[in-house]
Motif scaffolding. Sequence first.
Motif, PDB file in Angstrom:
ATOM      1  N   LYS A 436     -63.844  29.041  13.858  1.00  0.00           N
ATOM      2  CA  LYS A 436     -63.051  29.618  14.875  1.00  0.00           C
ATOM      3  C   LYS A 436     -61.859  30.092  13.364  1.00  0.00           C
ATOM      4  O   LYS A 436     -60.549  30.799  13.903  1.00  0.00           O
ATOM      5  CB  LYS A 436     -62.047  28.947  15.574  1.00  0.00           C
ATOM      6  CG  LYS A 436     -63.400  28.113  16.806  1.00  0.00           C
ATOM      7  CD  LYS A 436     -63.656  29.361  17.594  1.00  0.00           C
ATOM      8  CE  LYS A 436     -64.909  28.857  18.725  1.00  0.00           C
ATOM      9  NZ  LYS A 436     -64.755  29.851  19.607  1.00  0.00           N
ATOM     10  N   VAL A 437     -61.425  28.808  12.885  1.00  0.00           N
ATOM     11  CA  VAL A 437     -60.617  29.263  11.690  1.00  0.00           C
ATOM     12  C   VAL A 437     -61.055  29.886  10.553  1.00  0.00           C
ATOM     13  O   VAL A 437     -59.964  30.804  10.113  1.00  0.00           O
ATOM     14  CB  VAL A 437     -60.806  27.118  10.527  1.00  0.00           C
ATOM     15  CG1 VAL A 437     -59.767  27.375   9.520  1.00  0.00           C
ATOM     16  CG2 VAL A 437     -60.658  26.348  11.395  1.00  0.00           C
ATOM     17  N   ALA A 438     -62.307  30.048  10.281  1.00  0.00           N
ATOM     18  CA  ALA A 438     -62.691  30.872   8.948  1.00  0.00           C
ATOM     19  C   ALA A 438     -62.399  32.414   9.661  1.00  0.00           C
ATOM     20  O   ALA A 438     -62.155  33.774   9.229  1.00  0.00           O
ATOM     21  CB  ALA A 438     -64.141  30.985   9.199  1.00  0.00           C
ATOM     22  N   ARG A 439     -62.713  32.358  11.487  1.00  0.00           N
ATOM     23  CA  ARG A 439     -62.386  34.104  12.390  1.00  0.00           C
ATOM     24  C   ARG A 439     -60.725  34.397  11.957  1.00  0.00           C
ATOM     25  O   ARG A 439     -60.464  35.203  12.024  1.00  0.00           O
ATOM     26  CB  ARG A 439     -62.926  33.995  13.446  1.00  0.00           C
ATOM     27  CG  ARG A 439     -64.288  34.574  13.304  1.00  0.00           C
ATOM     28  CD  ARG A 439     -64.453  34.612  14.657  1.00  0.00           C
ATOM     29  NE  ARG A 439     -65.036  33.746  15.845  1.00  0.00           N
ATOM     30  CZ  ARG A 439     -65.229  32.707  16.081  1.00  0.00           C
ATOM     31  NH1 ARG A 439     -67.144  33.145  15.368  1.00  0.00           N
ATOM     32  NH2 ARG A 439     -65.705  32.125  16.535  1.00  0.00           N
ATOM     33  N   GLY A 440     -60.220  32.780  12.193  1.00  0.00           N
ATOM     34  CA  GLY A 440     -58.570  33.560  11.988  1.00  0.00           C
ATOM     35  C   GLY A 440     -57.775  33.844  11.300  1.00  0.00           C
ATOM     36  O   GLY A 440     -57.435  34.349  11.101  1.00  0.00           O
ATOM     37  N   MET A 441     -58.437  32.700  10.311  1.00  0.00           N
ATOM     38  CA  MET A 441     -57.687  32.855   8.997  1.00  0.00           C
ATOM     39  C   MET A 441     -58.186  33.290   8.069  1.00  0.00           C
ATOM     40  O   MET A 441     -57.608  33.009   6.570  1.00  0.00           O
ATOM     41  CB  MET A 441     -56.986  31.301   9.480  1.00  0.00           C
ATOM     42  CG  MET A 441     -56.367  30.772   9.797  1.00  0.00           C
ATOM     43  SD  MET A 441     -55.385  28.688   9.447  1.00  0.00           S
ATOM     44  CE  MET A 441     -54.560  29.057   8.069  1.00  0.00           C
TER      45      MET A 441
END
Length: 457
Positions: A436-441
């Motif tokens: 989720k972090v990789a996709r969002g940031m």
Amino acid sequence: MREEGVSAETEAAVVRLAILVLIVVSLLLAGWFSRRVNRTSLGILKFGLPSLAVGLAGLCMGWWLISAQGGDVAESFVGSRFTFGPYPSEARLAQLASEGYSGVISLLHPAVVPFETRLIGEERRTANAAGLEFIHAPMLPWVSDNEESLNIIKGVVERGHGRYYVHCLLGKDRVRIARRWVQELNPMAEIGWVEGTEQYEKNRQLHDGMLWERGRVVFVGDGIFLTPQPAEDEYMLYLLPGSNGPVFSLLDPHRPEDRPWIEEERRIYEGNGMELAVLPIPVDPYDGHVALAVADRIRRSPGSKVVHAFLSLDSGRSPSAEAFVQALYSGLPPLPPALFVEPLFRGRARVIAPNVALGPRPRNDEFAGTLHRRGVRKFVYLGDAQDSEARQDRALCLGAGLDWRGVTRESDLLEIVARGGPWYVYGPMAELLGPKVARGMGPALPVRISNEEAGVP
């Protein structure tokens, strides 16, 4: 070859092979020729053939010198106070005198024998005969200390009157250094180029993707080109003329491996009337906030500029180059992926966003040890903060002065890592929340820019 995309290593190998072949063939031909001449009893062959060979060599040298001279070429515009170009012929010197020029400034160097030594003497006599002042400000056609030459040119600029033709042999590299110096001393000075030399200047502008000896040049936006450590010829072609802007080095003067390169580069610039700005991004220990401050300072510097680490951004082995680009684009204290190549005790960690690394649970000594040296200052445990491992890690981090917190919800995690850091996230829910972090940031490094008019977001 570099302009065609051939790697620096391939180019160097081809050049070395060509030189080796030339040496071997020359030795074989010279040996064969000597044996034939020594065996003959005919005087016309014994003395005539060597004389013929020397004569042909002289003709080749003479042709090269004649073709190198500027001839009767027109200026790009009339009325300039300083015009830059190649070595002038006798007819060209007479033309300069008729156009009202006061003198010529020759950058030819007597150490470049036999070519320039002879040309200096010829030009001095011809210029004086034409009524032109001959000013000798010698520069070597390779990287050297030109302080004395620049001081001579400075004296001419400070006169405040007269028109001068400034030249080296081919009107390409040394005159570009002299032109930059004249414009720095007097930004209002009228400048002219001999027709045809302006195109050479355009060809020496940096562009995205060009290959240098130590790697690829990358345009990163806002007029910033990120390069590897320049080789000697790259200083002369791209940096000393100043057409690509001031130079910033990311090397660390406190690092023994970096110090000699910084000292040598500073010597080169000071000997050519320039300054080197050293803004280090140390990599051991590494601090993302330092990288952020460096990127911000360079971003605020006006105009085009050149920033370099030792290796290129695409080498995968240049943490300072990666950190600079990450900080420039994210505005966050970054974690360069090159620092996370070596695995931790329980496995490899990877950078999934500019300021976030994801990996296994650190061993006790890695919180304030390995990960701290890699720039991690804050930890997020992805799981129940009341777990025994979580409580143990929390106590260890707080005791070492490190930020630690536990998270189970995606929204909380994204809100936390979107600010500050750098963060290291781990725990039983890492496989679920990490992506989720990789996709969002993400990604860790920005997608490469190719539009050289673009700015940094």
